[in-house]
Design a protein around this motif. Structure first.
Motif, PDB file in Angstrom:
ATOM      1  N   ALA A 120       0.270  -0.591   0.035  1.00 34.36           N
ATOM      2  CA  ALA A 120       0.160  -0.063  -0.336  1.00 34.36           C
ATOM      3  C   ALA A 120       0.566   1.205   0.227  1.00 34.36           C
ATOM      4  CB  ALA A 120      -1.152   0.115   1.013  1.00 34.36           C
ATOM      5  N   HIS A 121       2.248   0.930   0.771  1.00 34.27           N
ATOM      6  CA  HIS A 121       3.001   2.157   0.460  1.00 34.27           C
ATOM      7  C   HIS A 121       3.507   3.348  -0.841  1.00 34.27           C
ATOM      8  CE1 HIS A 121       6.588   0.060   0.263  1.00 34.27           C
ATOM      9  NE2 HIS A 121       6.974   0.402   0.302  1.00 34.27           N
ATOM     10  N   VAL A 122       3.151   2.329  -2.008  1.00 32.29           N
ATOM     11  CA  VAL A 122       3.876   2.745  -3.076  1.00 32.29           C
ATOM     12  C   VAL A 122       2.422   3.064  -3.280  1.00 32.29           C
ATOM     13  CG1 VAL A 122       6.049   2.118  -3.103  1.00 32.29           C
ATOM     14  CG2 VAL A 122       4.509   0.310  -3.671  1.00 32.29           C
ATOM     15  N   ARG A 123       1.075   1.714  -3.875  1.00 34.03           N
ATOM     16  CA  ARG A 123       0.718   1.605  -4.641  1.00 34.03           C
ATOM     17  C   ARG A 123      -0.061   2.705  -4.346  1.00 34.03           C
ATOM     18  NH1 ARG A 123      -4.410  -0.343  -4.154  1.00 34.03           N
ATOM     19  NH2 ARG A 123      -3.918  -0.880  -1.621  1.00 34.03           N
ATOM     20  N   LEU A 124      -1.230   3.435  -2.845  1.00 38.08           N
ATOM     21  CA  LEU A 124      -1.441   4.223  -3.034  1.00 38.08           C
ATOM     22  C   LEU A 124      -0.963   5.340  -3.721  1.00 38.08           C
ATOM     23  CD1 LEU A 124      -2.655   4.505   0.377  1.00 38.08           C
ATOM     24  CD2 LEU A 124      -4.317   3.663  -1.869  1.00 38.08           C
ATOM     25  N   GLY A 141      12.322  15.177   1.654  1.00 31.53           N
ATOM     26  CA  GLY A 141      11.843  13.242   1.186  1.00 31.53           C
ATOM     27  C   GLY A 141      11.903  12.454   1.603  1.00 31.53           C
ATOM     28  N   ARG A 142      10.873  12.477   2.892  1.00 31.35           N
ATOM     29  CA  ARG A 142      11.383  11.918   3.857  1.00 31.35           C
ATOM     30  C   ARG A 142       9.900  10.906   3.997  1.00 31.35           C
ATOM     31  NH1 ARG A 142      13.006  13.742   9.348  1.00 31.35           N
ATOM     32  NH2 ARG A 142      12.598  10.859   9.948  1.00 31.35           N
ATOM     33  N   VAL A 167       6.041   8.669  -3.489  1.00 31.07           N
ATOM     34  CA  VAL A 167       5.801   7.677  -4.699  1.00 31.07           C
ATOM     35  C   VAL A 167       5.004   8.839  -6.150  1.00 31.07           C
ATOM     36  CG1 VAL A 167       4.223   6.174  -5.599  1.00 31.07           C
ATOM     37  CG2 VAL A 167       5.951   6.092  -3.314  1.00 31.07           C
ATOM     38  N   ALA A 168       3.806   9.318  -5.713  1.00 33.08           N
ATOM     39  CA  ALA A 168       3.436   9.862  -6.650  1.00 33.08           C
ATOM     40  C   ALA A 168       3.998  10.569  -7.829  1.00 33.08           C
ATOM     41  CB  ALA A 168       2.109  10.659  -5.672  1.00 33.08           C
TER      42      ALA A 168
END
Ligand code: CTP
Length: 421
Positions: free
Chosen positions: A82-86, A109-110, A121-122
């Motif tokens: 989820a931390h990258v997919r969203l 960039g945290r 990620v977005a």
């Protein structure tokens, strides 16, 4: 005829994946309205609060409003990454309110919670609405973080000025949720928010003048002021210094970052425009100005029952033409010869001419550089959320301004203004 590109309204609306990020501040409750706004427009909304946000508004509220589960940490739904997919699947991210701490984390960039990781990620447009105490907002560290985020293409709204938590008041208040949602929607629809008006002084009039008959009556018009306010909003986001002369717009929230000068009558509007025209690079007369006013405003309420009541036949006198006056001031050298002056024309065609013919005559009569002409009539333009029309220039050019929300139309107009500059 050219068609100005710059973000068409999404009609019919294609549902988008919108992430609403919420940080821990007293204004967190206002994010509920933003979540609702996108949900009602048919978008798929995911709320990602920070841990501190959940101390102000419970997860149940966010889950019920969005219809989706809520988590704060990258360790939830690990099997779905989820931390990258969203962030990968998002079409737009709006974070309101954003704290000073969150701005610092994103600028650095945290990725130390789910919201920060998602922003990192977005690749979709990101709109951030900060809210904090004035001292925190003015702190050079916060200002440097905001500048960094803006340089990276993130749209960071200016906070509104007003009542803060406790008894304090100043810059740092979260802008109205409807305003944040509107700006976010505009950005998500692809409208350019590049700083192509950096440092440009823009003077805009908006709304409809009211000419006083007596202490309770006036002559007014249907203008809501929304197009002029939208122009102010977009100009601010593109880096301009905006002065907004606002005629009778008590219900519209002031564009955060603009200097707003409230006026009522045409004469007050004329005075305010001339007071602020010197030094303006761009002047936009979006206000609907009354051509006539009662020759004398009565001091006491006029009685209709009196046989000699002036109400039976009001004596009228002609108002000054503010736009033509500003063009004349430029010709006389009071204003810089480089000032771009733009007018609006709400027109209807008739048996003697088309709206474009009338608009061309008006542009020439007024002597302005640009004229936005739109067709008025039942359900068209005045008081509506959308607008469209034709943008005429003094060289004989006509560009169609594609239908869109008033913010989308404002962006198209300011694209053309930037070219004229
Ligand atoms: N305008 C102005 N002062 C006035 C009237 C109009 O500055 N007294 C400006 C408006 O703000 C707008 C433009 O002129 O930008 C055109 O307004 P409009 O009402 O269409 O023009 P009028 O000159 O009043 O022409 P009409 O006879 O069509 O009403």
């Amino acid at each position: 005829m050219e068609t100005i590109a710059g973000g068409m309204p999404n009609v019919p609306h294609t549902p988008r994946n919108i992430i609403v990020g919420v940080c821990g501040g007293i204004a967190a409750y206002k994010s509920c309205q933003i979540i609702r706004d996108f949900g009602e427009a048919g978008d798929h909304v995911r709320v990602i609060p920070t841990n501190s946000a959940l101390r102000f508004v419970g997860a149940a509220t966010f889950e019920a409003l969005s219809g989706n589960p809520v988590s704060t940490t990258v360790f939830d739904d690990v099997d779905e990454v989820a931390h990258v997919r969203l962030g990968q699947e998002a079409d737009g991210i709006v974070i309101a309110p954003a704290t000073a701490d969150f701005l610092a984390r994103v600028a650095g960039g945290r990725a130390d919670d789910l919201l920060a990781a998602t922003v990192l990620v977005a690749t979709c447009p990101v709109v951030i609405a900060p809210a904090m105490h004035t001292e925190m907002w003015n702190n050079p560290a916060t200002q440097a973080n905001v500048a960094t985020l803006r340089e990276r293409g993130i749209v960071v709204l200016n906070p509104a000025v007003g009542r803060l938590t406790g008894t304090d008041s100043g810059a740092g208040r979260l802008p109205e949720p409807a305003h944040i949602a509107e700006i976010a929607r505009t950005v998500f629809s692809g409208v350019c928010m590049d700083h192509n008006l950096d440092g440009v002084n823009v003077l805009i009039s908006a709304g409809g003048t009211q000419e006083i008959i007596d202490p309770v009556r006036f002559i007014g018009n249907r203008s809501s002021g929304r197009q002029g306010f939208a122009l102010a909003d977009i100009a601010i986001h593109r880096g301009a210094n905006v002065t907004l002369v606002a005629a009778n717009n008590s219900t519209l929230p002031h564009p955060p970052g603009a200097t707003v000068i409230p006026v009522e009558t045409t004469q007050e509007l004329q005075q305010a425009m001339h007071n602020h025209a010197e030094g303006a690079d761009v002047i936009i007369m979006a206000a609907a100005v009354s051509d006539f006013r009662p020759a004398k405003a009565a001091e006491f309420k006029m009685k209709k029952s009196h046989d000699d009541s002036a109400l039976h036949q009001l004596e009228m006198t002609e108002n000054p033409d503010v736009l033509a006056g500003l063009v004349a001031a430029r010709a006389q050298g009071t204003l810089s010869a480089n000032t771009v002056i733009m007018g609006f024309a709400a027109e209807t065609g008739d048996d003697s001419g088309s709206i474009l013919e009338y608009a061309r005559q008006k542009l020439e009569r007024k002597g302005c550089d640009l004229l936005l002409c739109n067709e008025v009539g039942p359900g068209k333009v005045f008081g509506q959320a959308t607008n469209q029309g034709f943008l005429l220039d003094a060289d004989g050019g006509v560009a169609e301004v594609a239908a869109g929300t008033k913010h989308v139309v404002a962006a198209q107009i300011l694209d053309k203004v930037a070219v004229q500059l």
